[in-house]
Scaffold this motif. Structure first.
Motif, PDB file in Angstrom:
ATOM      1  N   GLU A 240     -25.104  12.115 -57.115  1.00  0.00           N
ATOM      2  CA  GLU A 240     -23.979  11.590 -56.335  1.00  0.00           C
ATOM      3  C   GLU A 240     -22.722  12.427 -56.532  1.00  0.00           C
ATOM      4  O   GLU A 240     -22.004  12.734 -55.580  1.00  0.00           O
ATOM      5  CB  GLU A 240     -23.708  10.142 -56.728  1.00  0.00           C
ATOM      6  N   LEU A 244     -22.872  14.747 -53.302  1.00  0.00           N
ATOM      7  CA  LEU A 244     -22.217  13.874 -52.322  1.00  0.00           C
ATOM      8  C   LEU A 244     -20.736  13.670 -52.608  1.00  0.00           C
ATOM      9  O   LEU A 244     -20.071  12.901 -51.917  1.00  0.00           O
ATOM     10  CB  LEU A 244     -22.933  12.512 -52.293  1.00  0.00           C
ATOM     11  N   SER A 246     -19.107  12.050 -54.857  1.00  0.00           N
ATOM     12  CA  SER A 246     -18.778  10.627 -54.978  1.00  0.00           C
ATOM     13  C   SER A 246     -17.491  10.365 -55.753  1.00  0.00           C
ATOM     14  O   SER A 246     -16.843   9.337 -55.565  1.00  0.00           O
ATOM     15  CB  SER A 246     -19.935   9.879 -55.652  1.00  0.00           C
ATOM     16  N   LEU A 257     -22.722   4.794 -50.157  1.00  0.00           N
ATOM     17  CA  LEU A 257     -23.603   5.814 -50.723  1.00  0.00           C
ATOM     18  C   LEU A 257     -24.661   5.171 -51.610  1.00  0.00           C
ATOM     19  O   LEU A 257     -25.849   5.518 -51.548  1.00  0.00           O
ATOM     20  CB  LEU A 257     -22.799   6.830 -51.545  1.00  0.00           C
ATOM     21  N   LEU A 306     -27.137  11.234 -45.057  1.00  0.00           N
ATOM     22  CA  LEU A 306     -26.180  11.492 -46.134  1.00  0.00           C
ATOM     23  C   LEU A 306     -25.619  12.905 -45.992  1.00  0.00           C
ATOM     24  O   LEU A 306     -26.314  13.878 -46.240  1.00  0.00           O
ATOM     25  CB  LEU A 306     -26.865  11.348 -47.495  1.00  0.00           C
ATOM     26  N   LEU A 308     -24.102  16.229 -47.002  1.00  0.00           N
ATOM     27  CA  LEU A 308     -23.943  16.934 -48.263  1.00  0.00           C
ATOM     28  C   LEU A 308     -22.510  17.452 -48.397  1.00  0.00           C
ATOM     29  O   LEU A 308     -21.960  18.051 -47.479  1.00  0.00           O
ATOM     30  CB  LEU A 308     -24.919  18.110 -48.346  1.00  0.00           C
TER      31      LEU A 308
END
Length: 357
Positions: A240, A244, A246, A257, A306, A308
């Motif tokens: 994550e 991502l 996060s 997420l 999702l 990237l």
């Protein structure tokens, strides 16, 4: 002679005779085991790569047919510095080979000596009494490769000499535990059909790769296991944060997420590798170990939703086609090869002669 030398060293290190005895027993059982700490990994040709992958992937070091190598752990200069390791000849890597003139360079980075919460104090620092080869409070000091020797209060790298003592950039004396999530999907064309390699006819597998900020090499996303943290939590957290981004998301975005990733990380997966890693940060007294786990998105639906976005230690992030041409950080190319074999995906256009029964 090797067995006798091991026994003598065991007698000289109170409390750790068992560690040396266990290792010496393995050497006595298998001549191939003795070569474990005497050889460096040669460049992987197609045939040698195939032979190497025949070893049990979950813990190669404890297999009787094990081959353990130092290659990146012998490179100079040491990452993030101008420090040159003492040169270690190929036939002097193993601790069972006597080398009275061995004079490694001592180096621990200032960032480690500054005492961050992820790093140990120096061995001789007052009040620091680490419990090696066992769980030490919230810090896991057990090795995935079994018992290791402690000499003069310092853990000894189980694979052999590296030409450098101290901890370098690593926070913990002894094993430094990491987790590497290998997230994969099938490469598909515009119509959603799997893409096969024209030479082998095998479908092409892709994995999420990051470009590391520290060295610029492409790698599997991953990071260190926090004290008291479960491996499963580390795998998900690192993915994550690095893939991502996060850490820069709002609470609402993080919640979304989490919801989307839950399906991927809770499904069936397999452990690609558990154990010692040939890492350029390794020293005689501190080394990297990891658990690499493959999470496969068979339909691609989860990861397609999702976006990237590189974060934390990642400079870039993208889907990368898996093949033998990949040049990745540390031992990551080997982990990726194991995943491709497990999934029956394309790896090499020239597989070479078969070497395994």
């Amino acid at each position: 002679m090797l067995l006798l030398a091991g026994a003598l060293r065991a007698a000289a290190v109170p409390g750790f005779a068992r560690a040396v005895a266990v290792f010496s027993f393995a050497v006595a059982l298998s001549p191939q085991s003795a070569r474990c700490v005497l050889q460096r990994r040669p460049p992987l040709s197609n045939s040698s790569a195939n032979c190497w992958s025949c070893l049990h992937p979950v813990n190669m070091f404890n297999s009787y047919n094990v081959k353990c190598y130092h290659s990146k752990a012998l490179t100079s200069p040491y990452p993030g510095s101008h420090v040159e390791r003492s040169q270690v000849p190929e036939n002097k890597v193993g601790w069972l080979i006597e080398w009275k003139d061995y004079n490694p360079v001592e180096y621990t980075a200032m960032s480690v000596l500054a005492g961050p919460n992820w790093a140990d104090p120096q061995i001789n620092e007052k009040g620091f009494s680490p419990k090696f080869n066992e769980r030490d409070g919230e810090v896991e000091r057990k090795s995935l490769n079994g018992l290791y020797v402690v000499e003069n209060g310092r853990p000894r790298n189980p694979v052999g000499r590296t030409g450098l003592t101290g901890r370098g950039l690593l926070g913990r004396w002894g094993p430094n535990h990491a987790a590497d999530p290998v997230v994969t999907r099938w490469k598909r064309d515009g119509s959603g059909n799997k893409v096969a390699h024209p030479a082998t006819g095998r479908n092409i597998l892709q994995f999420v790769a990051i470009k590391r900020r520290d060295c610029g090499e492409w790698a599997i996303p991953g990071g260190m296991v926090d004290p008291g943290e479960k491996i499963s939590a580390t795998l998900k957290r690192e993915f994550e944060e690095e893939v991502l981004n996060s850490l820069q998301k709002s609470p609402e975005e993080k919640a979304e997420l989490e919801k989307q990733l839950h399906k991927l990380f809770s499904q069936e997966h397999f452990v690609v590798y558990r154990g010692y890693v040939d890492d350029p940060r390794n020293t005689d007294n501190a080394w990297m170990e990891t658990e690499a786990v493959n999470y496969h998105d068979e339909t691609g639906e989860t990861m397609d939703n999702l976006p990237l976005e590189a974060g934390d230690d990642a400079g870039m992030v993208k889907w990368v086609d898996i093949s033998e041409k990949l040049k990745l950080y540390a031992s990551h190319s080997y982990f990726i090869k194991l995943v491709s074999e497990k999934r029956g995906a394309h790896w090499s256009e020239d597989p070479g002669p078969e070497c395994c029964e």
